[in-house]
Design an enzyme around this catalytic site. Structure first.
Site, short mmCIF file in Angstrom:
data_model
loop_
_atom_site.label_atom_id
_atom_site.label_comp_id
_atom_site.label_asym_id
_atom_site.label_seq_id
_atom_site.Cartn_x
_atom_site.Cartn_y
_atom_site.Cartn_z
N GLU A 120 40.63 31.38 40.29
CA GLU A 120 40.07 30.53 41.25
C GLU A 120 40.78 31.17 42.79
OE1 GLU A 120 40.48 26.31 41.39
OE2 GLU A 120 41.59 26.83 43.07
N TYR A 132 39.04 41.19 43.75
CA TYR A 132 38.36 40.97 42.69
C TYR A 132 36.80 41.28 42.53
CZ TYR A 132 42.72 37.96 42.15
OH TYR A 132 43.71 37.37 42.07
#
Length: 167
Positions: A120, A132
């Protein structure tokens, strides 16, 4: 008449030795410094120690010349893992050490038959989101008003983006 001298030289290649190690409580001072450098809302020393000592967690450092330059903490569950924290010393950022650390974790997870990695990230942390996405993660969910302290607007909550990498 002019004379020219031509010499052929080989490029100098400097090998930099890096290593990956499991984090221990002895590493805490290095970890705290890196965490404080990089976060508007850093984890406390006690939170970092608890993560390191938790047997369900995979906590690794990346070191150069025997000095910790980054760390990663992930929590294993049945067939997946969650990245809890990843951080690289500011002076070493942009040089691929975060990539190496993430790849090391992925190898460790595959060796443990773990099939996906979840994390997260703050919606405002575009650099982390891009990092990411570059590594194959996909955005799978949004947690509205998840973070109590907003990096840019302290009196507002901030959304969290949940991302996943399947392997």
């Amino acid at each position: 008449m002019s004379w020219g001298i031509t010499t052929k030289t080989k490029p100098i290649i400097k090998l930099i030795s890096i290593s990956f190690n499991r984090l221990s409580r002895d590493d805490i001072d290095s970890i705290v410094l890196i965490e404080q450098q990089n976060s508007h809302n850093p984890w406390s020393k006690n939170q970092l120690i608890e993560s390191i000592l938790n047997p369900a967690n995979l906590c690794y450092s990346i070191s150069m010349k025997n000095k910790i330059i980054g760390f990663l903490m992930a929590m294993r569950t049945l067939d997946n893992a969650d990245i809890l924290n990843i951080s690289i010393n500011k002076a070493c950022q942009g040089k691929g050490y975060g990539n190496k650390l993430l790849h090391y974790l992925i190898k460790e997870l595959k060796d443990r038959m773990i099939s996906q990695l979840i994390l997260e990230v703050r919606a405002s942390n575009q650099a982390a989101i891009d990092f990411y996405l570059k590594h194959g993660f996909e955005e799978i969910s949004l947690r509205k008003n998840y973070y109590m302290n907003n990096s840019k607007h302290p009196n507002q909550k901030e959304d969290g983006i949940i991302m996943r990498l399947k392997f």
